[in-house]
Design an enzyme around this catalytic site. Structure first.
Site, PDB file in Angstrom:
ATOM      1  N   ALA A  67       0.846  -1.194   0.000  1.00  0.00           N
ATOM      2  CA  ALA A  67       0.000   0.000   0.000  1.00  0.00           C
ATOM      3  C   ALA A  67       0.881   1.243   0.000  1.00  0.00           C
ATOM      4  CB  ALA A  67      -0.878  -0.013   1.236  1.00  0.00           C
ATOM      5  N   GLY A 112       1.256  -5.569   0.690  1.00  0.00           N
ATOM      6  CA  GLY A 112       0.295  -5.773  -0.397  1.00  0.00           C
ATOM      7  C   GLY A 112       0.943  -6.310  -1.674  1.00  0.00           C
ATOM      8  N   GLU A 115       0.930  -9.862  -1.157  1.00  0.00           N
ATOM      9  CA  GLU A 115      -0.477 -10.306  -1.218  1.00  0.00           C
ATOM     10  C   GLU A 115      -0.983 -10.360  -2.664  1.00  0.00           C
ATOM     11  OE1 GLU A 115      -1.695  -7.349   1.812  1.00  0.00           O
ATOM     12  OE2 GLU A 115      -2.699  -9.061   2.744  1.00  0.00           O
ATOM     13  N   GLU A 135       3.464  -6.268   7.482  1.00  0.00           N
ATOM     14  CA  GLU A 135       2.494  -5.352   8.088  1.00  0.00           C
ATOM     15  C   GLU A 135       2.588  -5.224   9.604  1.00  0.00           C
ATOM     16  OE1 GLU A 135       1.812  -7.493   5.671  1.00  0.00           O
ATOM     17  OE2 GLU A 135       0.517  -6.572   4.160  1.00  0.00           O
TER      18      GLU A 135
HETATM   19  N1  COA Z   1       4.449   3.624  -0.238  1.00  0.00           N
HETATM   20  C1  COA Z   1       4.813   4.808  -0.755  1.00  0.00           C
HETATM   21  N2  COA Z   1       6.058   5.075  -1.179  1.00  0.00           N
HETATM   22  C2  COA Z   1       6.946   4.076  -1.100  1.00  0.00           C
HETATM   23  C3  COA Z   1       6.636   2.810  -0.563  1.00  0.00           C
HETATM   24  C4  COA Z   1       5.311   2.595  -0.114  1.00  0.00           C
HETATM   25  N3  COA Z   1       4.901   1.422   0.344  1.00  0.00           N
HETATM   26  N4  COA Z   1       7.748   2.045  -0.588  1.00  0.00           N
HETATM   27  C5  COA Z   1       8.722   2.820  -1.127  1.00  0.00           C
HETATM   28  N5  COA Z   1       8.239   4.035  -1.413  1.00  0.00           N
HETATM   29  C6  COA Z   1       8.969   5.184  -1.989  1.00  0.00           C
HETATM   30  C7  COA Z   1       9.949   5.750  -0.980  1.00  0.00           C
HETATM   31  O1  COA Z   1       9.295   6.590  -0.057  1.00  0.00           O
HETATM   32  C8  COA Z   1      10.894   6.491  -1.880  1.00  0.00           C
HETATM   33  O2  COA Z   1      10.328   7.701  -2.294  1.00  0.00           O
HETATM   34  P1  COA Z   1      11.113   9.105  -2.053  1.00  0.00           P
HETATM   35  O3  COA Z   1      12.331   8.979  -2.935  1.00  0.00           O
HETATM   36  O4  COA Z   1      10.130  10.123  -2.524  1.00  0.00           O
HETATM   37  O5  COA Z   1      11.436   9.132  -0.618  1.00  0.00           O
HETATM   38  C9  COA Z   1      10.940   5.584  -3.115  1.00  0.00           C
HETATM   39  O6  COA Z   1       9.767   4.756  -3.057  1.00  0.00           O
HETATM   40  C10 COA Z   1      12.146   4.674  -3.109  1.00  0.00           C
HETATM   41  O7  COA Z   1      12.169   3.990  -1.884  1.00  0.00           O
HETATM   42  P2  COA Z   1      13.483   3.908  -0.948  1.00  0.00           P
HETATM   43  O8  COA Z   1      13.043   3.528   0.433  1.00  0.00           O
HETATM   44  O9  COA Z   1      14.283   5.151  -1.086  1.00  0.00           O
HETATM   45  O10 COA Z   1      14.247   2.721  -1.672  1.00  0.00           O
HETATM   46  P3  COA Z   1      15.066   1.532  -1.030  1.00  0.00           P
HETATM   47  O11 COA Z   1      15.564   0.728  -2.175  1.00  0.00           O
HETATM   48  O12 COA Z   1      16.021   2.021  -0.009  1.00  0.00           O
HETATM   49  O13 COA Z   1      13.961   0.640  -0.207  1.00  0.00           O
HETATM   50  C11 COA Z   1      11.889  -0.551   0.128  1.00  0.00           C
HETATM   51  C12 COA Z   1      12.859   0.096  -0.883  1.00  0.00           C
HETATM   52  C13 COA Z   1      10.654  -0.986  -0.649  1.00  0.00           C
HETATM   53  C14 COA Z   1      12.565  -1.773   0.777  1.00  0.00           C
HETATM   54  C15 COA Z   1      11.511   0.464   1.222  1.00  0.00           C
HETATM   55  O14 COA Z   1      11.089   1.668   0.588  1.00  0.00           O
HETATM   56  C16 COA Z   1      10.412  -0.013   2.104  1.00  0.00           C
HETATM   57  O15 COA Z   1      10.659  -0.761   3.050  1.00  0.00           O
HETATM   58  N6  COA Z   1       9.131   0.424   1.835  1.00  0.00           N
HETATM   59  C17 COA Z   1       8.008   0.057   2.625  1.00  0.00           C
HETATM   60  C18 COA Z   1       7.489  -1.279   2.188  1.00  0.00           C
HETATM   61  C19 COA Z   1       6.410  -1.813   3.117  1.00  0.00           C
HETATM   62  O16 COA Z   1       6.600  -2.010   4.294  1.00  0.00           O
HETATM   63  N7  COA Z   1       5.249  -2.078   2.531  1.00  0.00           N
HETATM   64  C20 COA Z   1       4.144  -2.621   3.223  1.00  0.00           C
HETATM   65  C21 COA Z   1       3.021  -1.655   3.190  1.00  0.00           C
HETATM   66  S1  COA Z   1       1.609  -2.355   3.999  1.00  0.00           S
END
Ligand code: COA
Length: 261
Positions: A67, A112, A115, A135
């Site tokens: 999400a 998600g 999922e 989550e």
């Molecule tokens: N929602 C919105 N934006 C997201 C996102 C999410 N779930 N996951 C990543 N992004 C965005 C980041 O905020 C970043 O944007 P910015 O440059 O404007 O700050 C961009 O995507 C790149 O992410 P970044 O964290 O810089 O890259 P990374 O390679 O270091 O890490 C992830 C990537 C996916 C591992 C990390 O972003 C992360 O853990 N995201 C959350 C994932 C999560 O827990 N999802 C479950 C949701 S229920």
């Protein structure tokens, strides 16, 4: 300027390649993407030319980061509730498609994103992909089918361990526990998914549809009921042209040409 589409659909013969297209946000699902995905699925469901769907993410980093947490931060509790129902329903629609859906997990698939992959019929992952139902680490629970589909795929104990710890796992571990069916090098992912999709699309589409239904519905019940479901699904196939074509092709020692009739 027309806004970029959050979901791209490319038709490659009888296969539709559906790409989540928000690479700048790791293809996270916001309301706009979900709405486009839903619309895309409804179109493909009723498209007789399309026999198999491959779902992937744009770019090399992410399949889908779950999400959109930035959008979520601005939502009221009621809006969150509505979003969760929408994402759950959209993934259920995907699962219930009358044609197979293959997830080509090209990178990060968290929350998600995992999922979404779980709602697909078959998962192929790039060797560098990372999956996880993360989550509980965010103080929430998987709400788009994860608590239900993961234990059905990998067993209750493993699902609990993964969901309670919110641990992220590699493609290799996902393969090891049966969370994905195949792992390939990143550069070969789409080719592998397309190859599998094309192999499936050569088979009788009505047969594949009924087999999918029998497996999905039958797995939710006891064996006797499951066997009855299988029998009913077979009954659907008996009057079809495709069944006769299969027999004729065998007799004539040629490849069958199924029309889904
Ligand atoms: N929602 C919105 N934006 C997201 C996102 C999410 N779930 N996951 C990543 N992004 C965005 C980041 O905020 C970043 O944007 P910015 O440059 O404007 O700050 C961009 O995507 C790149 O992410 P970044 O964290 O810089 O890259 P990374 O390679 O270091 O890490 C992830 C990537 C996916 C591992 C990390 O972003 C992360 O853990 N995201 C959350 C994932 C999560 O827990 N999802 C479950 C949701 S229920």
């Amino acid at each position: 300027m027309t806004p970029t589409k959050a979901v791209l659909t490319e038709r490659r013969g009888s296969v539709a390649l559906v790409t989540l297209n928000r690479p700048e946000a790791m293809n996270a699902c916001d309301r706009a993407l979900l709405s486009e995905l839903r619309e895309t699925l409804v179109d493909l469901r009723f498209d007789p030319e399309i026999r198999v769907i491959v779902v992937t993410g744009a770019g090399e980093k992410a399949f889908c980061a779950g999400a959109d947490l930035k959008e979520r931060a601005g939502m009221t509790p009621l809006e969150v509730k509505r979003f969760i129902v929408t994402i759950r329903d959209t993934f259920s629609l995907l699962e219930a498609m009358g044609k197979p859906v293959i997830a080509a997990v090209n990178g990060v698939a968290l929350g998600g994103g995992t999922e979404l992959a779980l709602a697909c019929d078959i998962r192929i992952a790039a060797s560098g992909a990372m999956l996880g139902l993360t989550e509980t680490g965010l103080g929430i629970i998987p709400g788009a089918g994860g608590t239900q589909r993961l234990p059905r795929l990998v067993g209750k104990g493993r699902a609990k361990e993964l969901i309670f710890t919110a641990r992220r796992i590699s493609a290799a571990e996902a393969l090891d526990i049966g969370m994905v069916e195949q792992v390939v090098a990143a550069g070969e992912l789409l080719e592998a998914a397309m190859r599998m999709a094309e192999k499936i699309s050569e088979n009788g589409p009505l047969a594949v549809e009924q087999a999918k239904y029998a497996i999905n519905a039958g797995m939710e019940t006891d064996l006797a009921t499951g066997l009855m479901i299988e029998s009913r699904c077979y009954d659907v196939i008996i009057p079809t042209q495709d069944r006769l074509e299969g027999l004729a092709a065998f007799r004539e020692k040629r490849k069958p040409l199924y029309r889904g009739e």
